[in-house]
Design a protein around this motif. Structure first.
Motif, PDB file in Angstrom:
ATOM      1  N   HIS A 114     -74.739 -34.794-142.368  1.00 23.23           N
ATOM      2  CA  HIS A 114     -74.822 -35.834-141.604  1.00 23.23           C
ATOM      3  C   HIS A 114     -74.507 -37.154-142.221  1.00 23.23           C
ATOM      4  O   HIS A 114     -73.623 -38.048-141.649  1.00 23.23           O
ATOM      5  N   ASP A 115     -74.853 -37.425-143.535  1.00 22.83           N
ATOM      6  CA  ASP A 115     -74.662 -38.546-144.322  1.00 22.83           C
ATOM      7  C   ASP A 115     -73.242 -38.622-144.773  1.00 22.83           C
ATOM      8  O   ASP A 115     -72.468 -39.848-144.814  1.00 22.83           O
TER       9      ASP A 115
ATOM     10  N   GLY B 210     -67.068 -42.717-141.858  1.00 21.82           N
ATOM     11  CA  GLY B 210     -66.737 -43.552-140.821  1.00 21.82           C
ATOM     12  C   GLY B 210     -66.790 -42.837-139.267  1.00 21.82           C
ATOM     13  O   GLY B 210     -66.521 -43.485-138.213  1.00 21.82           O
ATOM     14  N   PHE B 211     -67.431 -41.563-139.471  1.00 20.75           N
ATOM     15  CA  PHE B 211     -67.563 -40.848-138.049  1.00 20.75           C
ATOM     16  C   PHE B 211     -69.318 -41.267-137.525  1.00 20.75           C
ATOM     17  O   PHE B 211     -69.993 -41.734-138.297  1.00 20.75           O
ATOM     18  N   THR B 212     -69.319 -40.988-136.182  1.00 13.95           N
ATOM     19  CA  THR B 212     -70.583 -40.858-135.500  1.00 13.95           C
ATOM     20  C   THR B 212     -71.170 -39.690-135.546  1.00 13.95           C
ATOM     21  O   THR B 212     -70.566 -38.761-134.540  1.00 13.95           O
ATOM     22  N   PRO B 213     -72.104 -39.085-136.397  1.00 13.00           N
ATOM     23  CA  PRO B 213     -72.494 -37.759-136.189  1.00 13.00           C
ATOM     24  C   PRO B 213     -73.681 -37.424-135.087  1.00 13.00           C
ATOM     25  O   PRO B 213     -74.216 -38.624-134.673  1.00 13.00           O
ATOM     26  N   ARG B 214     -73.718 -36.409-134.386  1.00 11.36           N
ATOM     27  CA  ARG B 214     -74.618 -35.920-133.422  1.00 11.36           C
ATOM     28  C   ARG B 214     -74.926 -34.510-133.738  1.00 11.36           C
ATOM     29  O   ARG B 214     -74.007 -33.548-133.947  1.00 11.36           O
ATOM     30  N   ASN B 215     -76.317 -34.226-133.481  1.00 10.49           N
ATOM     31  CA  ASN B 215     -76.519 -32.873-133.592  1.00 10.49           C
ATOM     32  C   ASN B 215     -77.143 -32.360-132.449  1.00 10.49           C
ATOM     33  O   ASN B 215     -77.819 -33.114-131.744  1.00 10.49           O
ATOM     34  N   ILE B 216     -76.993 -30.794-132.097  1.00 13.69           N
ATOM     35  CA  ILE B 216     -77.559 -30.422-130.942  1.00 13.69           C
ATOM     36  C   ILE B 216     -78.327 -29.222-131.665  1.00 13.69           C
ATOM     37  O   ILE B 216     -77.626 -28.231-132.014  1.00 13.69           O
ATOM     38  N   VAL B 217     -79.609 -28.733-131.408  1.00  8.82           N
ATOM     39  CA  VAL B 217     -80.238 -27.843-132.011  1.00  8.82           C
ATOM     40  C   VAL B 217     -80.190 -26.752-130.983  1.00  8.82           C
ATOM     41  O   VAL B 217     -80.870 -27.031-129.830  1.00  8.82           O
ATOM     42  N   LEU B 218     -79.456 -25.442-131.288  1.00 11.61           N
ATOM     43  CA  LEU B 218     -79.822 -24.513-130.210  1.00 11.61           C
ATOM     44  C   LEU B 218     -81.065 -23.531-130.323  1.00 11.61           C
ATOM     45  O   LEU B 218     -81.495 -23.121-129.382  1.00 11.61           O
ATOM     46  N   GLU B 219     -81.554 -23.468-131.914  1.00  9.89           N
ATOM     47  CA  GLU B 219     -82.375 -22.465-132.069  1.00  9.89           C
ATOM     48  C   GLU B 219     -83.177 -23.206-133.251  1.00  9.89           C
ATOM     49  O   GLU B 219     -82.599 -23.364-134.238  1.00  9.89           O
ATOM     50  N   LYS B 220     -84.438 -23.144-133.260  1.00  9.49           N
ATOM     51  CA  LYS B 220     -85.308 -23.526-134.494  1.00  9.49           C
ATOM     52  C   LYS B 220     -86.531 -22.554-134.228  1.00  9.49           C
ATOM     53  O   LYS B 220     -87.454 -23.129-133.699  1.00  9.49           O
ATOM     54  N   THR B 221     -86.586 -21.569-135.156  1.00 16.82           N
ATOM     55  CA  THR B 221     -87.594 -20.874-134.846  1.00 16.82           C
ATOM     56  C   THR B 221     -88.165 -20.206-136.324  1.00 16.82           C
ATOM     57  O   THR B 221     -87.444 -20.301-137.428  1.00 16.82           O
TER      58      THR B 221
ATOM     59  N   ASN C  72     -89.874 -26.940-141.578  1.00 17.31           N
ATOM     60  CA  ASN C  72     -89.725 -26.809-140.253  1.00 17.31           C
ATOM     61  C   ASN C  72     -89.955 -27.943-139.220  1.00 17.31           C
ATOM     62  O   ASN C  72     -89.493 -28.352-138.222  1.00 17.31           O
ATOM     63  N   ARG C  73     -90.977 -28.687-139.821  1.00 17.61           N
ATOM     64  CA  ARG C  73     -91.425 -30.118-139.201  1.00 17.61           C
ATOM     65  C   ARG C  73     -90.562 -31.248-139.397  1.00 17.61           C
ATOM     66  O   ARG C  73     -90.688 -32.318-138.727  1.00 17.61           O
ATOM     67  N   LEU C  74     -89.524 -31.172-140.247  1.00 16.99           N
ATOM     68  CA  LEU C  74     -88.722 -32.310-140.745  1.00 16.99           C
ATOM     69  C   LEU C  74     -87.579 -32.366-139.771  1.00 16.99           C
ATOM     70  O   LEU C  74     -87.090 -31.351-138.907  1.00 16.99           O
ATOM     71  N   PRO C  75     -86.712 -33.497-139.539  1.00 20.06           N
ATOM     72  CA  PRO C  75     -85.933 -33.602-138.539  1.00 20.06           C
ATOM     73  C   PRO C  75     -84.571 -32.898-139.050  1.00 20.06           C
ATOM     74  O   PRO C  75     -84.562 -32.755-140.316  1.00 20.06           O
ATOM     75  N   THR C  76     -83.665 -32.428-138.118  1.00 20.17           N
ATOM     76  CA  THR C  76     -82.547 -31.506-138.719  1.00 20.17           C
ATOM     77  C   THR C  76     -81.461 -32.054-139.365  1.00 20.17           C
ATOM     78  O   THR C  76     -80.555 -31.405-139.662  1.00 20.17           O
ATOM     79  N   GLU C  77     -81.611 -33.505-139.111  1.00 23.28           N
ATOM     80  CA  GLU C  77     -80.243 -34.217-139.875  1.00 23.28           C
ATOM     81  C   GLU C  77     -80.190 -34.506-141.192  1.00 23.28           C
ATOM     82  O   GLU C  77     -79.242 -35.254-142.017  1.00 23.28           O
ATOM     83  N   ILE C  78     -81.289 -34.155-141.935  1.00 25.91           N
ATOM     84  CA  ILE C  78     -81.578 -34.575-143.294  1.00 25.91           C
ATOM     85  C   ILE C  78     -80.749 -33.683-144.138  1.00 25.91           C
ATOM     86  O   ILE C  78     -80.102 -32.700-143.649  1.00 25.91           O
ATOM     87  N   SER C  79     -80.450 -34.114-145.318  1.00 24.38           N
ATOM     88  CA  SER C  79     -79.899 -33.214-146.491  1.00 24.38           C
ATOM     89  C   SER C  79     -81.079 -32.245-146.837  1.00 24.38           C
ATOM     90  O   SER C  79     -81.763 -32.745-147.585  1.00 24.38           O
ATOM     91  N   TYR C  80     -81.052 -30.999-146.538  1.00 22.74           N
ATOM     92  CA  TYR C  80     -82.168 -30.117-146.813  1.00 22.74           C
ATOM     93  C   TYR C  80     -81.937 -30.031-148.391  1.00 22.74           C
ATOM     94  O   TYR C  80     -82.973 -29.664-149.020  1.00 22.74           O
ATOM     95  N   PHE C  81     -80.735 -29.960-149.077  1.00 26.92           N
ATOM     96  CA  PHE C  81     -80.361 -29.733-150.497  1.00 26.92           C
ATOM     97  C   PHE C  81     -81.441 -30.857-151.283  1.00 26.92           C
ATOM     98  O   PHE C  81     -81.979 -30.756-152.323  1.00 26.92           O
ATOM     99  N   LYS C  82     -81.187 -31.893-150.738  1.00 27.58           N
ATOM    100  CA  LYS C  82     -82.091 -33.023-151.439  1.00 27.58           C
ATOM    101  C   LYS C  82     -83.546 -32.989-151.289  1.00 27.58           C
ATOM    102  O   LYS C  82     -84.299 -33.179-151.980  1.00 27.58           O
TER     103      LYS C  82
END
Length: 266
Positions: free
Chosen positions: A103-104, A110-121, A172-182
């Motif tokens: 995302h970052d 210079g792009f505008t990112p967008r996420n669509i979550v299809l499944e989070k289980t 699983n409670r965190l937003p999905t656009e984060i850097s999970y590695f961080k």
């Protein structure tokens, strides 16, 4: 005595910040600085080139005004993506790029990112994957996250991640656009010891994937596993990248050659 790297003496008809900005732009043109890379900060320029605060600030503004970089408030100045057809460059084996997150990275380029979550289980059973001839296993419970990643309204990545809820409870409670590695490093204090990656190629047919394709299109298939201290697997990922919009590079680290921390397979 001037510090090593100082830009004196300069041609008399050029201001210091013009000469320094041209030097950095040349690094961008030659690929030494890639799209999404952070340009040295004002303080770093001051220290490296023995220049004033004003000169350092004007240097960064000059690079930005010429369209080579973008300043993100509170984060720094990043190289914009000016590649033909806006091809995205991703570097395998780069912990820096992995830590920054998808995302970052798009924002920095210079792009505008967008996420669509299809499944989070949450899967109670574990998950396994074979990468580079090794089996990686995450015992349950596991969070499965399937999301589509867009850049400027173009779908460029179909991503599936499996993350250990034993090592990362409530992630699983965190937003999905984060850097999970961080997040693994900062929130859960995990020490990442290894990132295994393989890159393959496949052909996606129209109407068979989440990509809206009018003809058979090549796609990159990235399999990866993130391992922390004690050989505990925190993440397994399988993602498809739009082949028409991506280029991949590889970082080879001689110190890690025996460990084969990242490789490409055809």
């Amino acid at each position: 005595m001037e510090k090593k790297g100082a830009i004196e003496p300069l041609a008399t008809d050029k201001a210091k910040f013009i000469a320094l900005s041209e030097l950095i732009i040349e690094k961008i043109k030659t690929g030494e600085l890639q799209p999404g890379d952070q340009i040295p900060s004002e303080n770093e320029l001051i220290k490296t080139f023995n220049i004033s605060n004003t000169t350092a600030r004007k240097t960064l503004l000059e690079i930005e005004s010429k369209g080579w970089a973008r300043r993100i408030k509170g984060k720094g100045t990043y190289v914009l993506n000016r590649t033909e057809d806006h091809h995205l460059l991703r570097t395998l084996g780069s912990i820096y790029a992995t830590r920054r997150g998808f995302h970052d990275s798009l924002i920095a380029e210079g792009f505008t990112p967008r996420n669509i979550v299809l499944e989070k289980t949450i899967l109670q059973d574990g998950i396994s994957s074979e990468i580079n001839g090794r089996h990686f296993i995450i015992d349950g419970p596991v969070m499965k996250l399937h999301q589509l990643r867009y850049a400027d309204e173009l779908l460029i990545k179909d991503e599936v991640k499996y993350i250990s809820l034993t090592l990362c409870p409530k992630i699983n409670r965190l937003p999905t656009e984060i850097s999970y590695f961080k997040v693994y490093e900062v929130n859960y204090r995990l020490k990442i010891s290894e990132v295994q990656q393989t890159l393959g190629v496949t052909i996606l047919e129209p109407n068979t994937t989440n990509f809206e394709l009018s003809k058979p299109t090549p796609a990159f298939v990235l399999d990866s596993a993130v391992v922390c201290t004690g050989d505990k697997v925190v993440e397994i990922e399988q993602s498809y990248y739009h082949g028409d919009k991506y280029k991949f590079a590889v970082i080879a680290n001689p110190d890690l050659a025996q460990r084969s921390s990242s490789s490409i397979t055809s």
